[in-house]
Design an enzyme around this catalytic site. Structure first.
Site, PDB file in Angstrom:
ATOM      1  CB  CYS A   2      -1.085   0.046   1.105  1.00  9.29           C
ATOM      2  SG  CYS A   2      -2.051  -1.403   1.601  1.00  9.29           S
ATOM      3  NE  ARG A  27       4.161   1.940  -1.119  1.00  5.72           N
ATOM      4  CZ  ARG A  27       5.436   2.013  -0.027  1.00  5.72           C
ATOM      5  NH1 ARG A  27       6.252   2.453   0.358  1.00  5.72           N
ATOM      6  NH2 ARG A  27       4.907   1.613   1.279  1.00  5.72           N
ATOM      7  CD1 TRP A  74      -0.205  -5.058  -3.902  1.00  4.72           C
ATOM      8  CD2 TRP A  74      -0.919  -6.122  -2.114  1.00  4.72           C
ATOM      9  NE1 TRP A  74      -0.228  -6.656  -4.185  1.00  4.72           N
ATOM     10  CE2 TRP A  74       0.184  -7.503  -3.160  1.00  4.72           C
ATOM     11  CE3 TRP A  74      -0.233  -7.437  -0.680  1.00  4.72           C
ATOM     12  CZ2 TRP A  74       0.227  -8.551  -2.646  1.00  4.72           C
ATOM     13  CZ3 TRP A  74      -0.556  -7.519  -0.554  1.00  4.72           C
ATOM     14  CH2 TRP A  74       0.593  -9.069  -1.779  1.00  4.72           C
ATOM     15  CG  ASN A 100       0.769   1.898   3.761  1.00  6.01           C
ATOM     16  OD1 ASN A 100      -0.365   1.987   3.337  1.00  6.01           O
ATOM     17  ND2 ASN A 100       1.671   2.173   3.539  1.00  6.01           N
ATOM     18  N   GLY A 101       0.033  -1.504   6.867  1.00  9.56           N
ATOM     19  CA  GLY A 101       0.549  -2.758   7.126  1.00  9.56           C
ATOM     20  C   GLY A 101      -0.321  -3.846   7.726  1.00  9.56           C
ATOM     21  CD  GLU A 482      17.828 -11.065  -9.761  1.00  2.00           C
ATOM     22  OE1 GLU A 482      17.447 -11.923  -9.090  1.00  2.00           O
ATOM     23  OE2 GLU A 482      17.411 -10.156 -10.105  1.00  2.00           O
ATOM     24  CE  LYS A 486      14.690  -9.326 -11.908  1.00  2.00           C
ATOM     25  NZ  LYS A 486      14.547  -8.944 -10.810  1.00  2.00           N
ATOM     26  CD  GLU A 489      10.280  -9.530 -10.612  1.00  2.00           C
ATOM     27  OE1 GLU A 489       9.748  -9.065 -10.008  1.00  2.00           O
ATOM     28  OE2 GLU A 489      11.813  -9.295 -10.485  1.00  2.00           O
ATOM     29  CG  HIS A 505      20.840 -35.400  -9.833  1.00  2.00           C
ATOM     30  ND1 HIS A 505      21.821 -37.373  -9.471  1.00  2.00           N
ATOM     31  CD2 HIS A 505      22.276 -34.591 -10.637  1.00  2.00           C
ATOM     32  CE1 HIS A 505      23.237 -36.656  -9.500  1.00  2.00           C
ATOM     33  NE2 HIS A 505      23.511 -36.056  -9.810  1.00  2.00           N
ATOM     34  CE  LYS A 604      11.829  -1.348  -6.211  1.00  2.00           C
ATOM     35  NZ  LYS A 604      12.561  -2.711  -7.123  1.00  2.00           N
TER      36      LYS A 604
HETATM   37  O1  M6R Z   1      13.989  -3.761  -0.990  1.00  7.01           O
HETATM   38  P1  M6R Z   1      14.191  -5.736  -0.843  1.00  7.01           P
HETATM   39  O2  M6R Z   1      15.738  -5.647  -1.681  1.00  7.01           O
HETATM   40  O3  M6R Z   1      14.639  -5.802   0.634  1.00  7.01           O
HETATM   41  O4  M6R Z   1      13.278  -6.028  -1.884  1.00  7.01           O
HETATM   42  C1  M6R Z   1      13.430  -7.610  -1.900  1.00  7.01           C
HETATM   43  C2  M6R Z   1      12.757  -8.749  -2.456  1.00  7.01           C
HETATM   44  O5  M6R Z   1      11.213  -8.170  -2.615  1.00  7.01           O
HETATM   45  C3  M6R Z   1      12.060  -8.108  -3.970  1.00  7.01           C
HETATM   46  O6  M6R Z   1      14.771  -8.034  -4.651  1.00  7.01           O
HETATM   47  C4  M6R Z   1      12.207  -8.639  -5.565  1.00  7.01           C
HETATM   48  O7  M6R Z   1      12.532 -10.253  -5.548  1.00  7.01           O
HETATM   49  C5  M6R Z   1      12.642  -7.944  -6.799  1.00  7.01           C
HETATM   50  N1  M6R Z   1      12.005  -6.745  -7.032  1.00  7.01           N
HETATM   51  C6  M6R Z   1      12.444  -8.950  -7.479  1.00  7.01           C
HETATM   52  O8  M6R Z   1      12.223  -8.275  -8.726  1.00  7.01           O
END
Ligand code: M6R
Length: 609
Positions: A2, A27, A74, A100-101, A482, A486, A489, A505, A604
């Protein structure tokens, strides 16, 4: 997750709130709303779905007023809907608030409040807070917040408008970020810095159980007992342009293109390239640490964890020190017993990730030294960790982390190099040689970015792929993880990273005619091994792409396409190799028409568990 904005001053609040919500949209959200004092009453407008829906409503029924709060929600408790959107109010109509929270004891509180006559209209935990504050309110907003905070368990950032005091915004926080700042025309709040940048770069970060009262004249802070406190102002040197998309179609591609600059900016904080030496004072390691640190435990989530895997390799290779890397959400519940001499290294772009914060607090409670790698000055992790190694990526707006990963890897590499130097496992000459090579990386990155048309073309032929496998060994395995994250997502294509040697395996059973397999081969001493694995999938019908900085004769015949990278030291290869992977994910998502900067279901900053 949020987003919260708020403004009180001499201008019309509505456009300021809407612009702030637009800025925070990255976000992630599924409904939005505002509440504005129009001189007579608090007017609320809210709507499910995109901000455009809320804007359309406001265009038809404009709202004018000089004080207001806004929210992008959210959904956690209750589906995305009009009634569940924020702001929420109390039955006696004394206040409205945004939150938020997560309120963990909301059901218990809700039952108590129903017994006291409160009538709930939504399924949210937020309405419980509004009703709770309303039920203890007797004319003093601050006193009501202090009282209500005693009952609430969980995390919250609150912005509240009281009908009796309509020119002020009351805020309170616990385990959820909130930033306040005073611009030339009034006071602003936001849950993230970019929403304040148009008004001021001198901001104050709220801390747990603190209260802020914003008025057109200024901002005052109070502790959890309602006592006045003084709080420092922090200058943020991010500029507005860095938080805007400019001529780029998406933030993600803009942020990939910014990587050479972000890399150089970050490296220059820790390295004197003129003298080709590390700036010893900029690292957390003192002379005694060379012997006293017995183990480093790296913690992060998602991309930050993947950067941590590179950090593990750097620290073990360069500093010859035992290192473990863990996912924060697992580590925090692992009943882990810290050993003497252990250091916790936390990695987080935002500095607000709930699980990483929890792991940090666990370690601190056990008396363990915590060092953070973080991009946001003033964030919870940056404030609470014992020491911080900052990354200088600037604001990262796209949900998919790109430049933050690269700069995290940069800092981890340099920190490992410095520790190795202190431990005597890397000589000064080796340090200088590695730094000289590091200095040349931005030019190589720029060349890769310039050639992005080739990757775009490749994506235009492959975007209908249903499964993609990334394979590699050692550092390439970490990179593959990674690359797979990417791709999945942003393009919603199922992708998996596999240690190349593990394929046989089990996973190789999934390879069929045409399956796309991307083999990362930047580690020369492992190239022949990975080449065998490429061959194993190729003969089973896979369409194999190799990404290499090595000799082509190692791989010829085992793949249908090669992306050739410049030769670099093997430890430095991820800095270039990750860029085509990020570009590939980006162009696959664009081809598929996905919401690149705000992928479905993602946020985010993951500020709740
Ligand atoms: O803000 P942070 O680096 O702690 O966030 C951790 C993950 O949520 C973040 O790296 C997430 O996996 C990426 N946005 C994915 O691209």
């Amino acid at each position: 997750m949020c987003g919260i904005v708020g403004y009180t001053g001499c201008n019309n609040a509505t456009p300021i709130l809407l612009e702030g919500l637009d800025t925070l949209a990255y976000r992630g959200y599924d409904s939005a709303g505002i509440a504005v004092w129009d001189g007579e009453q608090i007017v609320m407008k809210k709507e499910k779905g995109q901000l455009a829906n809320l804007k359309a409503i406001i265009e038809n029924e404009p709202v004018f007023g000089v004080c207001g709060i806004g929210h992008t929600r959210w959904a956690t408790h209750g589906e995305p809907s009009y009634v569940n959107s924020h702001p929420h109010g109390d039955t006696k109509k004394q206040l409205v608030l945004v939150h938020n929270g997560i309120i963990e004891n909301y059901l218990r509180l809700k039952n108590m409040l129903i017994d006291r006559g409160c009538e709930f209209v939504s399924d949210t935990d937020t309405e419980v807070v509004a009703q709770l504050i309303g039920s203890v309110y007797s004319g003093d907003p601050k006193a009501a917040i202090v009282e209500a905070m005693r009952f609430i368990e969980g995390s919250f950032a609150l912005a509240i408008l009281f009908r009796d005091d309509p020119h002020r915004i009351y805020c309170a926080c616990k385990d959820s970020p909130m930033v306040v700042g005073f611009g030339k025309d009034g006071a602003h709040i936001a849950s993230d810095i970019p929403a304040l940048l148009s008004y001021t770069r001198d901001v104050t970060f709220m801390e747990d159980k603190q209260i802020a009262v914003l008025s057109p004249e200024g901002i005052s802070f109070f502790d959890e007992f309602g006592e006045w406190i003084d709080k420092p102002v922090v200058h943020i040197d991010w500029d507005m342009d860095s938080a805007k998309k400019g001529s780029f179609e998406h933030y993600m591609i803009k942020e990939i293109c910014e990587e050479p600059v972000a890399f150089r900016k970050t490296a220059e904080q820790y390295v004197s390239f003129r003298e080709m030496r590390l700036k010893g004072d900029c690292f957390p390691w003192g002379d005694g640490d060379a012997q006293s640190i017995k183990r480093i435990r790296i913690i992060g989530c998602g991309t930050a964890y993947h950067a941590g895997l590179l950090g593990k390799k750097y620290l073990t290779t360069l500093a010859k020190i035992p290192v473990e890397a863990d996912i924060a959400s697992e580590f925090r519940y692992a009943d882990y017993v810290f050993e003497p001499g252990e250091v916790l290294l936390l990695i987080s772009q935002s500095g607000e990730t709930a699980d990483t914060i929890a792991a940090m607090r666990m370690a601190k409670q056990a008396g363990v030294r915590t060092i953070a790698v973080c991009n946001v000055i003033g964030s919870t992790i940056a404030r609470e960790a014992d020491e911080v190694l900052f990354t200088y990526a600037g604001p990262e707006i796209a949900v998919a982390a790109t430049k933050s990963y690269l700069t995290q890897a940069t800092v981890l590499f340099l920190a490992a190099l410095r520790l190795g130097q202190l431990r005597g496992t890397v000589s000064d000459d080796e340090v200088s040689a590695l730094l000289a090579e590091l200095e040349g990386l931005p030019a190589k990155m720029e060349a890769l970015i310039e050639q992005r048309g080739d990757i775009q073309y490749f994506a235009s032929r492959e975007f209908s792929a249903r499964h993609v496998f990334f394979i590699g060994r050692g550092i390439d395995n970490a990179l593959a993880m990674e690359a797979a994250l990417k791709l999945k997502e942003v393009s919603y294509i199922h992708s998996e990273a596999y240690a190349a040697g593990e394929l046989k395996h089990g996973t190789i059973a999934l390879i069929e005619e045409g399956t796309l397999v991307i083999a990362l081969m930047t580690q020369r001493h492992l190239a022949a091994k990975t080449a065998s694995n490429m061959e194993e999938v190729r003969v089973r019908g896979a369409n194999v792409l190799a990404v290499t900085n090595g000799r082509l004769d190692d791989i010829e015949g085992h793949c249908s396409k090669v992306w050739q990278l410049d030769e670099t030291n093997e430890l430095l290869s991820p800095f270039c190799a990750i860029i085509p992977m990020q570009l590939f994910a980006y162009y696959m998502a664009v081809q598929k028409g996905c919401s690149v900067d705000k992928p479905r279901n993602l946020a985010k900053s993951v500020t709740v568990e």
